[in-house]
Design an enzyme around this catalytic site. Sequence first.
Site, PDB file in Angstrom:
ATOM      1  N   ARG A 164       3.644  -3.969 -32.550  1.00 54.60           N
ATOM      2  CA  ARG A 164       3.069  -3.077 -33.546  1.00 54.60           C
ATOM      3  C   ARG A 164       3.852  -1.751 -33.575  1.00 54.60           C
ATOM      4  O   ARG A 164       4.285  -1.248 -32.539  1.00 54.60           O
ATOM      5  CB  ARG A 164       1.603  -2.766 -33.222  1.00 54.60           C
ATOM      6  CG  ARG A 164       0.656  -3.915 -33.468  1.00 54.60           C
ATOM      7  CD  ARG A 164       0.496  -4.235 -34.960  1.00 54.60           C
ATOM      8  NE  ARG A 164      -0.453  -5.311 -35.205  1.00 54.60           N
ATOM      9  CZ  ARG A 164      -0.117  -6.587 -35.400  1.00 54.60           C
ATOM     10  NH1 ARG A 164       1.148  -6.966 -35.394  1.00 54.60           N
ATOM     11  NH2 ARG A 164      -1.044  -7.499 -35.652  1.00 54.60           N
ATOM     12  N   HIS A 178       8.562  -6.851 -40.765  1.00 53.39           N
ATOM     13  CA  HIS A 178       7.382  -7.463 -40.139  1.00 53.39           C
ATOM     14  C   HIS A 178       7.359  -8.976 -40.417  1.00 53.39           C
ATOM     15  O   HIS A 178       6.389  -9.491 -41.006  1.00 53.39           O
ATOM     16  CB  HIS A 178       6.074  -6.798 -40.603  1.00 53.39           C
ATOM     17  CG  HIS A 178       4.925  -7.082 -39.665  1.00 53.39           C
ATOM     18  ND1 HIS A 178       3.919  -6.175 -39.418  1.00 53.39           N
ATOM     19  CD2 HIS A 178       4.624  -8.174 -38.918  1.00 53.39           C
ATOM     20  CE1 HIS A 178       3.053  -6.702 -38.560  1.00 53.39           C
ATOM     21  NE2 HIS A 178       3.477  -7.919 -38.233  1.00 53.39           N
TER      22      HIS A 178
HETATM   23  P1  NAP Z   1      -2.172 -12.095 -26.000  1.00 56.33           P
HETATM   24  O1  NAP Z   1      -2.059 -13.566 -25.791  1.00 56.33           O
HETATM   25  O2  NAP Z   1      -3.519 -11.492 -26.075  1.00 56.33           O
HETATM   26  O3  NAP Z   1      -1.340 -11.407 -24.827  1.00 56.33           O
HETATM   27  C1  NAP Z   1      -1.369 -10.035 -24.597  1.00 56.33           C
HETATM   28  C2  NAP Z   1      -0.610  -9.728 -23.309  1.00 56.33           C
HETATM   29  O4  NAP Z   1      -0.506  -8.304 -23.174  1.00 56.33           O
HETATM   30  C3  NAP Z   1      -1.312 -10.244 -22.051  1.00 56.33           C
HETATM   31  O5  NAP Z   1      -0.367 -10.720 -21.134  1.00 56.33           O
HETATM   32  C4  NAP Z   1      -2.000  -8.983 -21.502  1.00 56.33           C
HETATM   33  O6  NAP Z   1      -2.183  -8.963 -20.107  1.00 56.33           O
HETATM   34  C5  NAP Z   1      -0.975  -7.930 -21.875  1.00 56.33           C
HETATM   35  N1  NAP Z   1      -1.604  -6.592 -21.924  1.00 56.33           N
HETATM   36  C6  NAP Z   1      -2.591  -6.153 -22.743  1.00 56.33           C
HETATM   37  N2  NAP Z   1      -2.902  -4.868 -22.473  1.00 56.33           N
HETATM   38  C7  NAP Z   1      -2.089  -4.490 -21.464  1.00 56.33           C
HETATM   39  C8  NAP Z   1      -1.925  -3.285 -20.740  1.00 56.33           C
HETATM   40  N3  NAP Z   1      -2.686  -2.198 -21.004  1.00 56.33           N
HETATM   41  N4  NAP Z   1      -1.015  -3.250 -19.764  1.00 56.33           N
HETATM   42  C9  NAP Z   1      -0.257  -4.356 -19.473  1.00 56.33           C
HETATM   43  N5  NAP Z   1      -0.357  -5.534 -20.126  1.00 56.33           N
HETATM   44  C10 NAP Z   1      -1.260  -5.600 -21.117  1.00 56.33           C
HETATM   45  O7  NAP Z   1      -1.399 -11.643 -27.328  1.00 56.33           O
HETATM   46  P2  NAP Z   1      -0.232 -12.423 -28.104  1.00 56.33           P
HETATM   47  O8  NAP Z   1      -0.793 -13.534 -28.892  1.00 56.33           O
HETATM   48  O9  NAP Z   1       0.857 -12.720 -27.146  1.00 56.33           O
HETATM   49  O10 NAP Z   1       0.197 -11.298 -29.165  1.00 56.33           O
HETATM   50  C11 NAP Z   1       0.679 -10.032 -28.759  1.00 56.33           C
HETATM   51  C12 NAP Z   1       0.819  -9.125 -29.968  1.00 56.33           C
HETATM   52  O11 NAP Z   1       1.933  -9.515 -30.761  1.00 56.33           O
HETATM   53  C13 NAP Z   1      -0.334  -9.144 -30.973  1.00 56.33           C
HETATM   54  O12 NAP Z   1      -1.431  -8.383 -30.526  1.00 56.33           O
HETATM   55  C14 NAP Z   1       0.309  -8.569 -32.216  1.00 56.33           C
HETATM   56  O13 NAP Z   1       0.165  -7.161 -32.237  1.00 56.33           O
HETATM   57  C15 NAP Z   1       1.782  -8.923 -32.048  1.00 56.33           C
HETATM   58  N6  NAP Z   1       2.258  -9.864 -33.061  1.00 56.33           N
HETATM   59  C16 NAP Z   1       3.296  -9.503 -33.871  1.00 56.33           C
HETATM   60  C17 NAP Z   1       3.789 -10.375 -34.815  1.00 56.33           C
HETATM   61  C18 NAP Z   1       4.969 -10.017 -35.669  1.00 56.33           C
HETATM   62  O14 NAP Z   1       5.324 -10.775 -36.570  1.00 56.33           O
HETATM   63  N7  NAP Z   1       5.625  -8.921 -35.429  1.00 56.33           N
HETATM   64  C19 NAP Z   1       3.214 -11.655 -34.930  1.00 56.33           C
HETATM   65  C20 NAP Z   1       2.163 -11.982 -34.121  1.00 56.33           C
HETATM   66  C21 NAP Z   1       1.684 -11.090 -33.182  1.00 56.33           C
HETATM   67  P3  NAP Z   1      -3.204  -9.969 -19.384  1.00 56.33           P
HETATM   68  O15 NAP Z   1      -2.541 -11.311 -19.480  1.00 56.33           O
HETATM   69  O16 NAP Z   1      -3.248  -9.477 -18.003  1.00 56.33           O
HETATM   70  O17 NAP Z   1      -4.496  -9.895 -20.139  1.00 56.33           O
HETATM   71  C1  GLV Z   2       1.122 -10.452 -37.077  1.00 51.29           C
HETATM   72  O1  GLV Z   2       1.628  -9.398 -36.887  1.00 51.29           O
HETATM   73  C2  GLV Z   2      -0.077 -10.919 -36.435  1.00 51.29           C
HETATM   74  O2  GLV Z   2      -0.690 -10.163 -35.667  1.00 51.29           O
HETATM   75  O3  GLV Z   2      -0.469 -12.073 -36.678  1.00 51.29           O
END
Ligand code: NAP
Ligand code: GLV
Length: 313
Positions: free
Chosen positions: A228, A276
């Site tokens: 983000r 994005h």
């Molecule tokens: P997820 O499965 O919820 O994983 C989040 C990870 O971040 C977990 O390992 C969590 O730790 C860690 N985390 C959260 N808060 C933290 C903190 N304060 N300190 C250290 N580690 C922390 O999420 P995801 O599905 O991988 O997605 C991650 C993000 O990618 C989304 O929230 C979104 O903003 C972004 N995204 C971007 C796009 C794009 O096209 N650019 C697309 C999709 C998603 P724990 O494992 O210990 O809980």
């Molecule tokens: C994209 O940024 C998503 O959070 O799905």
Amino acid sequence: MSLLLLGRWQPAERDRWLRLLQAALPNEQWLLAPPSSAAEAAEVEAAIVANPEPGSLAGLPNLRLIQSLWAGVERLLQDGSLPVNVPLARMVDPAMNEAMTQTALWAVLSLQRGFFDLQAQQLRGEWLAPQQPRASEWRVLVLGQGELGGRVAQSLAALGYSVSGWSRRPAQVEGVLALHGDMGLAEGLAQADVIINLLPLTPQTSRFFDAARFAAMKAGASLVNLARGAHVVEADLLAALEQGRLRRAVLDVFEHEPLPTGHAFWRHAKVTVLPHCAAQTDPRSAAAVVKGNIQALRAGASLQHLVERQQGY
Ligand code: NAP
Ligand code: GLV
């Protein structure tokens, strides 16, 4: 009962979602706009949403599930009128995982092999072969070891990179050095040649990349932000690039999207801008994910990928 489908979409995109969701869940009644009467509102059992307008999920007395079509749910959680006791599930889509891994691999490969610099060289008509470091000589730090970060870290490790992964709780990802806590972060930032951000946006991670964090990075490291825009203090990033502390930034997300015309990032020699698009939800596979949760809801089975609202992800 009916399913409410809401998002900030162009009509063609909305129609594509509807077509695929109707194919996955053929016997449902669909509502495509916020209910216009109390009777209509009482019919809504689940809302399937792509960052709808704030307030649009209020006043639905029989709502039992909010299913986000986005992985990141910070915009939904910022809506003060979001019903508090209704389970909120986020999107975990196999096609999105695959796309994110591809984007991260492209960025790391391009940085390690100097391909971004070669593009600039071509524009100058320069013929100059760069050094060829080996993958194992490059350390990549992936912040966030969840659905996306864990897969990205594992794929980079499989290609021979030295990979560290940082998360809130210690994670176990094959081939990846697990880091957590402030000490783990300091160690990871100091050693990494590339830092990939895949943290969710929460009060704890907002403005995460500021001047102090850039100062803690190894000199000449590069930042790849795929999560983000609000994770980064943009003025501090520009300063770190100008000072030469950072070598390059590959940015898919921005404080304001679309990135405003005239923003310094657009023409910066050390910045690569993506609109994005690192990983979009693919309606073809996401429809099956939605179907799984709707069926689980009806069967009283466990819902998948529920958000811990206290944690913000
Ligand atoms: P997820 O499965 O919820 O994983 C989040 C990870 O971040 C977990 O390992 C969590 O730790 C860690 N985390 C959260 N808060 C933290 C903190 N304060 N300190 C250290 N580690 C922390 O999420 P995801 O599905 O991988 O997605 C991650 C993000 O990618 C989304 O929230 C979104 O903003 C972004 N995204 C971007 C796009 C794009 O096209 N650019 C697309 C999709 C998603 P724990 O494992 O210990 O809980
Ligand atoms: C994209 O940024 C998503 O959070 O799905």
